[in-house]
Design an enzyme around this catalytic site. Structure first.
Site, short mmCIF file in Angstrom:
data_model
loop_
_atom_site.label_atom_id
_atom_site.label_comp_id
_atom_site.label_asym_id
_atom_site.label_seq_id
_atom_site.Cartn_x
_atom_site.Cartn_y
_atom_site.Cartn_z
N ALA A 78 0.99 -1.17 0.26
CA ALA A 78 0.09 -0.09 0.03
C ALA A 78 0.90 1.14 -0.02
CB ALA A 78 -0.95 0.06 1.16
N GLY A 85 0.58 -5.09 0.96
CA GLY A 85 -0.48 -5.23 -0.16
C GLY A 85 -0.09 -5.80 -1.25
N GLU A 116 -0.36 -9.45 -1.14
CA GLU A 116 -2.01 -9.69 -0.96
C GLU A 116 -2.50 -9.63 -2.39
OE1 GLU A 116 -2.72 -6.70 1.95
OE2 GLU A 116 -3.55 -8.42 3.29
N GLU A 149 3.48 -5.66 7.55
CA GLU A 149 2.65 -4.59 7.95
C GLU A 149 2.68 -4.48 9.65
OE1 GLU A 149 1.69 -7.06 5.92
OE2 GLU A 149 0.42 -5.90 4.30
#
Ligand code: 3HC
Ligand code: NAI
Length: 702
Positions: free
Chosen positions: A72, A110, A113, A133
């Site tokens: 992210a 992310g 992911e 994270e």
């Protein structure tokens, strides 16, 4: 059949190209393909379109440049924007075609992911995957805690996510985090895979049956290493949910937990340190300057620090010549290096063969001729100016032209050391922290003559050693030790005023320090600081408040843990330092001799005073230009002195508390300590003008 690229204008961060029934979706958002809002908007649009695209039989997802996707966009976390990553992933899962993730470089957070939302994962041998994270005070927020256990099992997923571990491709393949490794053309391999693979949505797979004992073990280990960061416990909770709750409900819970954590004070602090680490490398006058190449390094002195530095260098693949004084000293260094590697091997972190190979790259001797061919010399001899000056005179005679000459001094004047040579431009401070092969911090001390490419070499070396580098100017103690000395003095004042050492340690450990200062002093040994105080006694300003308790303790032959007694007692078998009535009596006697009426000191006062001491000295350091930025100081304290990272460092914590409140604490400190503890002008100015250290940095970074 080959179709032309869709008419997407070049600045868009996602491209789609169709060829032979395969749609290749490329994320192109330099430098690391972070999933910024513009990327998510485009990915959502692209996958929604591909769902109904009859010509696309398979899909490849790939990153442009070095990385797949680094995660992210951390900058957006202060003010999140739509669409969310889970929305993008829902659109991916709605596709009926197989999606193959083609991973090179980093697929993190992310980014990984996204890869987990694909049906297959191929990776190059140099790739790194993981869900780091928790290091940012959050948990995976787009299905990571639910999809990873379906691939590797609950216990392993807990271990990986709770540690935020980055996993190299080979291990990732062995664990099943990626399906296979690709040699050669990654894109071609991914296209071929997409042409023949079937759908395999992890969300539809069952979580492998888990061994309850192993899960418990992983959870206990995670809790042990959490160090007050709440996200670790939450991550474990979420992974456990995967075994008990259906996928859709579990990802909703995961997302809600992620959002709460993302907005927490701890996560903001850790984000601050993430960017602080990157900003610290931006030094005016050094940007774009090429570092000097370093392969062979000499270390002078193989005591505590020299041996640790040699290990750090060997770990990074360098070749080291370690020069000591004589045979016994050489043997001492050899033993220290050997013992360090024995511990690493015993801990299972390295094979014996790999350790021996590293040891084999360290040549020990007493002959200074070994220096001749080296690119960098790091001096770590006794902390005495005359000894250092003599060493640098010799280095000047023996080192090749252009070699970088570094000193590991803790306090001494690097400009004076540089002037002992005819090449002061090549001299720099490389201040490692003990143990040098473990501690992440490296202060790079810039002398008045240090050349920009020598500084750049310091940064390049730090990168190679996996260390966080911060540049400091020359003053007694540079950034870290100067602040630590002020903090130490104020904690000793509080002890004289009414707190016991164990009160101070308890309060600061509750605040988040791994160890309180008095336990740290005992661990480091009290004799070295005592020698320093005796040396400086003649020049100490008599108006300064001086607490003599530590001197009295040393006079009793109590040098800390190594002698079994110091500020505390260390009886055989005791796991923790034991408070000592004898030390209490000593403190009371010292206070009484000065006419101090000891009083109750609260934990809040202890924490406030510690912060006041650090912040006040930090403000002086900033105003003097010893540190370039407030965030550099936060990095130093968080990486070298155990300041809790989830509080972002002392200046971030001061901003969060409000500078007027911190100034009030500094004024109280000044009342208690008197001369030498005056509020720093910069702190007064910032507090009175309603400003913060972050604003001061913003003005500087522009
Ligand atoms: N978001 C925003 N910016 C990022 C970023 C990210 N995730 N990752 C890196 N950057 C920026 C850096 O700030 C730096 O910017 P600058 O040049 O302006 O200073 C630039 O990219 C290059 O980064 P590095 O200097 O760190 O480059 P390296 O090559 O040394 O390292 C890396 C690359 C290993 C990818 C490293 O940058 C890194 O570890 N990044 C963070 C990875 C991470 O923690 N990802 C998880 C994010 S949280 C998440 O994904 C939540 C999800 O679950 C919903
Ligand atoms: P130490 O006393 O453990 O080691 C010094 C070594 O230097 C000894 O082994 C000695 O034999 C050797 N030596 C002395 N003169 C020499 C010479 N002329 N030629 C070759 N070898 C010589 O000291 P330590 O703790 O390793 O400190 C070394 C330096 O690192 C000092 O400047 C110190 O201030 C600094 N430092 C120490 C830290 C610590 O926590 N101990 C942390 C950071 C820096």
């Amino acid at each position: 059949m080959t179709r032309m690229s869709e008419p997407i204008s070049p600045p868009l961060p996602v491209r789609v190209e169709h060829a032979n029934g395969i749609a290749v979706v490329t994320i192109d958002n330099p430098p690391v393909n972070a999933l910024a809002q513009a990327v998510r908007v485009e990915l959502l649009r692209v996958f929604q379109g591909l769902k109904d695209d009859a010509e696309a039989k398979g899909i490849v997802l790939i990153g442009a440049g070095r990385d797949f996707v680094a995660g992210a966009d951390i900058r957006e976390m202060e003010a999140p924007l739509e669409p969310s990553l889970p929305e993008v992933i829902l659109a991916m899962e709605a596709c009926r075609q197989p999606i193959v993730a083609a991973i090179s470089g980093n697929a993190l957070g992310g980014g990984f992911e996204l890869a987990l939302a694909c049906d297959r994962r191929l990776a190059t041998a140099g790739a790194t995957v993981g869900l780091p994270e928790v290091k940012l005070g959050i948990i995976p927020g787009a299905g990571g805690t639910q999809r990873l256990p379906r691939l590797v099992g609950v216990a392993k997923a807990i271990a990986l996510i709770a540690a935020g571990r980055r996993v190299g491709a080979k291990e990732a393949a062995a664990l099943g985090m990626v399906d296979r490794l690709v040699e050669g053309d990654l894109l071609a391999a991914a296209k071929a895979e997409a042409a023949q693979a079937g759908k395999r949505r992890l969300s539809e797979m069952a979580v492998p049956a888990a061994d309850a004992g192993e899960v418990e073990k992983a959870a206990v280990e995670a809790a042990r290493s959490a160090r007050g960061v709440p996200s670790v416990g939450k991550a474990v909770e979420m992974v456990r949910l995967s075994a008990t709750t259906d996928f859709a409900a579990a990802v909703r819970t995961e997302r809600a937990t992620f959002v709460t954590l993302r907005d927490s004070a701890e996560a903001k602090a850790l984000r601050h340190l993430f960017f602080a680490e990157r900003n610290a490398q931006k030094v005016p006058g050094v940007g774009g300057v090429k570092a000097r190449p370093i392969e062979r390094v000499a270390v002078i002195g193989g005591g505590t620090m020299g041996s640790g530095i040699a290990v750090a260098l060997a770990d990074a693949g360098l070749t080291i010549a370690l020069v000591e004084r004589d045979g016994p000293a050489i043997e001492g260094a050899r033993t220290r290096i050997g013992a360090t590697y024995d511990r690493v091997v015993a801990g299972g972190r390295l094979t014996r063969a790999a350790a021996d190979e590293r040891i084999g790259r360290v040549t020990l001797g007493a002959d200074w001729a070994a220096i001749a061919g080296t690119d960098l010399v790091i001096e770590a001899v006794f902390e005495e100016m005359d000894v250092k000056l003599e060493v640098f005179r010799r280095l000047d005679e023996l080192a090749r032209p252009g070699a970088v000459l570094a000193t590991n001094t803790s306090y001494l004047d690097i400009n004076r050391i540089a002037r002992a040579t005819k090449r002061p431009q090549d001299v720099v401070g490389l201040h490692f922290f003990s143990p040098a092969n473990v501690m992440r911090l490296l202060e790079i001390v810039r002398g008045e003559a240090t050349a920009p490419d020598v500084l750049a070499t310091g940064f390049a070396l730090a990168r190679r050693l996996g260390k966080v580098a911060v540049v400091a100017g020359v003053c007694e103690g540079f950034i870290g030790n100067r602040i630590f000395s002020a903090y130490r003095a104020q904690m000793e004042n509080l002890v004289e005023d009414g707190a016991w050492p164990e009160d101070v340690d308890r309060a600061l450990e509750a605040y988040g320090f791994a160890m309180g200062p008095f336990a740290v002093f005992d661990l480091a040994g009290l004799d070295i600081a005592w020698a320093g105080r005796k040396r400086r006694a003649a020049t100490r300003d008599p108006r300064e408040r001086y607490v003599a308790v530590a001197d009295r303790i040393c006079e009793m032959g109590r040098f800390g843990r190594k002698t079994g007694r110091g500020w505390y007692l260390y009886p055989e078998g005791a796991k923790k330092p034991v408070p000592d009535p004898e030390v209490h009596a000593l403190i009371e006697a010292e206070a009484a001799a000065k006419g101090i009426k000891r009083r109750k000191v609260t934990d809040a006062e202890i924490v406030g005073r510690a912060l006041a001491a650090m912040v006040n000295t930090a403000a002086q350091i900033l105003a003097e230009g010893i540190a370039l930025r407030a965030s550099d100081i936060d990095l130093v304290l968080a990486n070298g002195y155990g300041f809790p990272a989830f509080r972002g460092g002392p200046l971030f914590a001061a901003d969060a508390r409000g500078l007027p409140a911190v100034l009030a604490e500094v004024e109280a400190m000044h009342r208690a300590a008197g001369f030498g503890s005056e509020p720093a002008a910069l702190l007064v100015e910032l507090a009175k003008s309603g400003s913060r250290f972050a604003d001061w940095d913003a003005g500087r970074n522009r």
